[in-house]
Design a protein around this motif. Structure first.
Motif, mmCIF file in Angstrom:
data_model
loop_
_atom_site.group_PDB
_atom_site.id
_atom_site.type_symbol
_atom_site.label_atom_id
_atom_site.label_comp_id
_atom_site.label_asym_id
_atom_site.label_seq_id
_atom_site.Cartn_x
_atom_site.Cartn_y
_atom_site.Cartn_z
ATOM 1 N N ASP A 359 -72.458 8.766 -30.385
ATOM 2 C CA ASP A 359 -73.775 8.578 -29.766
ATOM 3 C C ASP A 359 -74.021 9.759 -28.827
ATOM 4 O O ASP A 359 -73.530 9.777 -27.706
ATOM 5 N N THR A 360 -74.789 10.744 -29.281
ATOM 6 C CA THR A 360 -74.941 12.014 -28.562
ATOM 7 C C THR A 360 -75.355 11.838 -27.110
ATOM 8 O O THR A 360 -74.740 12.398 -26.205
ATOM 9 N N PHE A 361 -76.410 11.054 -26.871
ATOM 10 C CA PHE A 361 -77.004 11.007 -25.525
ATOM 11 C C PHE A 361 -76.522 9.835 -24.679
ATOM 12 O O PHE A 361 -76.816 9.765 -23.496
ATOM 13 N N GLY A 362 -75.778 8.892 -25.278
ATOM 14 C CA GLY A 362 -75.195 7.804 -24.495
ATOM 15 C C GLY A 362 -76.039 6.539 -24.502
ATOM 16 O O GLY A 362 -77.252 6.564 -24.715
ATOM 17 N N THR A 363 -75.368 5.404 -24.252
ATOM 18 C CA THR A 363 -76.015 4.088 -24.190
ATOM 19 C C THR A 363 -75.523 3.366 -22.945
ATOM 20 O O THR A 363 -74.321 3.169 -22.775
ATOM 21 N N TYR A 392 -69.192 3.262 -27.365
ATOM 22 C CA TYR A 392 -70.089 4.384 -27.638
ATOM 23 C C TYR A 392 -69.382 5.665 -27.203
ATOM 24 O O TYR A 392 -68.852 5.735 -26.092
ATOM 25 N N THR A 394 -69.656 9.811 -26.680
ATOM 26 C CA THR A 394 -70.689 10.830 -26.471
ATOM 27 C C THR A 394 -70.183 12.247 -26.739
ATOM 28 O O THR A 394 -68.983 12.499 -26.830
ATOM 29 N N THR A 399 -71.928 10.081 -19.377
ATOM 30 C CA THR A 399 -72.143 8.653 -19.145
ATOM 31 C C THR A 399 -70.785 7.967 -19.026
ATOM 32 O O THR A 399 -70.182 7.616 -20.043
ATOM 33 N N ASN A 402 -69.630 5.079 -21.143
ATOM 34 C CA ASN A 402 -69.227 5.345 -22.521
ATOM 35 C C ASN A 402 -67.928 6.132 -22.539
ATOM 36 O O ASN A 402 -67.449 6.584 -21.501
ATOM 37 N N THR A 538 -80.969 4.878 -22.542
ATOM 38 C CA THR A 538 -80.365 5.368 -21.305
ATOM 39 C C THR A 538 -81.456 5.754 -20.310
ATOM 40 O O THR A 538 -82.528 6.211 -20.714
#
Length: 761
Positions: A359-363, A392, A394, A399, A402, A538
């Motif tokens: 998940d590139t941008f994070g959750t 997740y 990153t 983040t 994650n 996010t």
């Protein structure tokens, strides 16, 4: 009489061949019930008992009819001595039929006795049990009566429209009805019963390259990258193997399902590989696959939904039925596209704790918990999967809720470093932007830079030079990776225009001795104020084009300025011309760093193990003060640590790394820990969600309640009301509230390996 003889032969022949056919059917039916023949043998074995009884009856009845017919014909022929039954040819056929008939009759009787002893009901005669422990059984049987044909998976598990088959399914495949007394209750093998194997480092990538294949341009790109870095991976594996001597590493069975490259997801990436499209995801996936292979794990790669279903052994149909038996993998690495495909095609087989989502941008937790996100306005097109947020993974460590997966930047050997020092062109700049649209509106900046430097671009074009690129820029077009490396090794400056966000290219430039000059965003960009981030799960604020390089690398390698201020930009360019900068790679972005980090995750992270429930305000023990507080105040600090004389519960990272702070109001735990030179660790939240933690931090609680809120545990600033977290999935490093001071569990980290604490290996 001659006609009678012919009829005798005909009847006997038909009887014999019918008998052979029925016996073959029965034999096939019996053989299909052998335990090893099918993973669903428990179902077929007992159904076989009912079906076999019917087949035996049919054989017995048919033989009886045949023998009666032969007997009638023989009596008719008794008037002539020359046509007696004894003269009937071929010799012994009738005796054989009689013998078989007797045996079949005996078998039928014996089976009746066995079935009576085991109380197996006849087909269609099963009663729906009334068991208070299974209150939904009757309603589920009713549902099955009307809907069992709605998904082929029910028939796959032996459902045939009879109540017996419904009850077998609902008690053995699903768990809505009690086990049936007349069924063989032997359980399916479990994953834990499989032998554990040790993982050994691999240096040969040939098997991996073969498994990746080259059916599309994206895969060819990934293979080229794997080959180019093969020697670096092998050297890194040797070094890490030496460092981990004495550590037993368990080999895992791992499925990698690259969802964004499947045809079912639309695969928009592959056609753009040679046209300036984004390559960051493919870089990361190539490095993830290589890492898992080099670490010595048993790897299976899936690039289509069909491969995914085949790998998992999912029953055919629409996903209404669960998978029987253990999941054939310990871990599954996928992305959001793959997660959606698994949910759609696996249905009840979808077991989330084994999954890791790239998940590139994070959750963040507020977006991840479906109920909370829906009620509180955090629902997006992504997120809401109710995972442990550490599942997740990153691209950068932005983040802490994650896990940081990362990727690898190519390292220079000593000869290459000397060549860079020799060949650097002090007044040469390369612009970060392969698409012409990224250059739009940047003429003023480029004009300032052109006063001091020769500017090079790598903008993709087919026929005509893109009009967005000024005439004074030397555009090389889209370059293969090795030619781009050569360009970066000569250049002094790598200039970012503000997009794309958080890609791998700036790290590659810094590794080749460039200074990365990037824009500062004021105000910071986020899903609340910027179109690109809108809909991403996010609220993280992005302070520059590449916050990781700004925060973790910084000057002299990274300069972050306000590009709207021409004077500030020009001064930065002048400073870069004066500075002498060496090539640099953070160790977490080397092959060895990635191997070390991912190995630690695989060996220590376990989201399937149920942790013991943490005490809440409803639990009297949380107010009792007995047993003694597990926390101890650090000398000359407001932080708490886990008391060395109190046995720490099993946890990774270990609780010896805990540093517990009370945040200022309107501050997240990410920032609170960062300000203390530490990093927030969400794995510690369950252990600090108690009154002892509030008391140890002198929170002066006037009351204690448990609620679902992504900023809890926290204390209300004005009313001194203390709140524990009621929903474990909402423990959040990112949560922030102007009205609360938060309890923030922080930990130390290894310099250059932020994912790991000093005691984490």
């Amino acid at each position: 009489h001659h006609e009678l003889k012919k009829e005798l032969i005909f009847v006997a022949g038909i009887g014999f061949f019918s008998l052979c056919f029925l016996m073959t059917s029965l034999g096939g039916q019996f053989s299909a019930k052998r335990l090893a023949d099918s993973p669903f043998s428990i179902r077929t074995e007992v159904l076989g008992g009912l079906e076999s009884r019917g087949v035996l009856r049919k054989i017995s009845d048919m033989l009886e009819i045949i023998m009666k017919r032969i007997d009638t014909l023989s009596k008719m022929s008794n008037s002539s001595e020359s046509h007696r039954l004894e003269d009937f040819q071929p010799v012994g056929l009738v005796e054989r039929i009689q013998a078989i008939a007797q045996n079949v009759s005996d078998m039928a009787i014996r089976m009746e006795q066995i079935l009576k002893k085991t109380n197996i009901p006849a087909r269609g005669q099963c009663e729906v049990p009334k068991d208070p422990r299974y209150p939904d059984c009757a309603s589920k049987v009713d549902w099955m009566r009307g809907r069992w044909t709605s998904d082929p998976c029910y028939a796959f598990y032996g459902v045939d429209g009879s109540d017996c088959s419904f009850l077998i399914y609902l008690s053995e495949v699903e768990w809505f009805c009690p086990p049936l007394a007349w069924r063989n209750q032997s359980s399916h093998p479990t994953t834990s019963s499989l032998p554990k194997r040790q993982a050994f480092f691999r240096s040969d990538l040939s098997l991996l390259l073969e498994r990746v294949g080259s059916g599309k341009e994206s895969l060819s790109f990934m293979r080229r990258r794997m080959r180019r870095l093969a020697a670096q991976w092998a050297a890194a594996a040797r070094r890490l193997d030496e460092r981990l001597r004495g550590h037993h590493r368990e080999q895992k069975r791992i499925l990698v399902h690259v969802g964004f490259l499947t045809e079912e997801s639309g695969d928009v990436f592959s056609p753009k590989v040679l046209k300036g499209g984004p390559l960051g995801e493919m870089v990361q996936w190539a490095d993830i696959l290589t890492t898992l292979h080099v670490l010595g794990h048993n790897l299976k790669i899936s690039l289509s939904v069909k491969e995914l279903q085949g790998s998992l052994g999912v029953p055919p149909g629409r996903g209404s039925c669960p998978l029987i038996g253990p999941l054939p993998f310990d871990l599954i690495y996928t992305d959001y596209h793959g997660l959606q495909q698994m949910k759609q095609h696996m249905g009840l087989s979808f077991r989330q704790c084994h999954i890791r989502v790239i998940d590139t941008f994070g959750t963040e937790p507020a977006y991840n918990n479906e109920e909370y996100a829906t009620v509180n306005g955090y629902r997006t097109n992504w997120g809401y999967w109710n995972l442990n947020c550490k599942q997740y993974m990153t691209m950068f460590p932005h983040t802490p809720d994650n896990s940081f997966m990362g990727f690898v930047t190519e390292e220079l050997n000593q000869t290459e470093r000397l060549m860079i020092q020799r060949d650097k062109v002090n007044n040469m700049a390369v612009v970060y932007g392969k698409e012409a649209s990224m250059w739009k509106g940047k003429e003023k900046l480029l004009s300032i830079l052109h006063r001091y430097m020769d500017i090079h671009g790598t903008v993709y074009y087919e026929a005509q030079r893109p009009p967005e690129v000024p005439a004074f820029v030397r555009n090389h077009g889209l370059l293969p990776q090795q030619e781009l490396q050569q360009l970066l090794r000569k250049a002094k400056l790598f200039l970012g225009f503000g997009f794309p966000y958080e890609g791998p290219a700036p790290l590659e430039a810094i590794a080749n001795g460039c200074v990365f000059l990037q824009p500062k965003f004021s105000p910071p960009r986020s899903s609340l104020n910027h179109e690109f981030f809108r809909g991403k799960p996010t609220s993280r604020e992005v302070s520059s084009q590449h916050p990781y390089t700004e925060q973790y690398i910084g000057k002299p390698h990274v300069i972050t300025v306000d590009f709207n201020n021409s004077q500030e930009f020009e001064t930065a360019v002048q400073d870069i011309l004066k500075d002498k900068v060496e090539p640099f790679i953070p160790s977490e972005y080397t092959c060895e760093g990635m191997l070390e980090r991912v190995n630690a995750y695989i060996q220590h992270q376990d989201f399937c193990r149920r942790s013991s429930p943490f005490p809440t305000a409803n639990d009297s023990r949380s107010w009792s003060g007995n047993p003694p507080s597990p926390f101890l105040q650090l000398p000359n600090s407001t932080a708490l640590i886990w008391a060395p004389n109190i046995t720490a519960p099993a946890c990774w990272p270990p609780l010896s790394a805990l540093r517990l702070f009370l945040s200022p109001e309107d501050s997240s735990c990410v920032k609170t820990c960062q300000d203390a030179g530490l990093i927030c660790e969400p794995a510690f939240f369950p252990f600090i969600n108690n009154i002892e933690a509030f008391n140890g931090l002198n929170a002066q609680c006037e009351s204690l309640e448990a609620e679902k809120n992504h900023v809890f545990p926290a204390v209300h600033v004005d009313r001194r009301e203390c709140f524990q977290q009621k929903e474990p999935l909402l423990f959040s490093c990112a949560g922030v509230s102007a009205k609360h001071q938060r309890l923030c569990p922080c930990r130390d980290y290894i310099h250059g390996q932020v994912a790991l604490c000093r005691d984490c290996l």
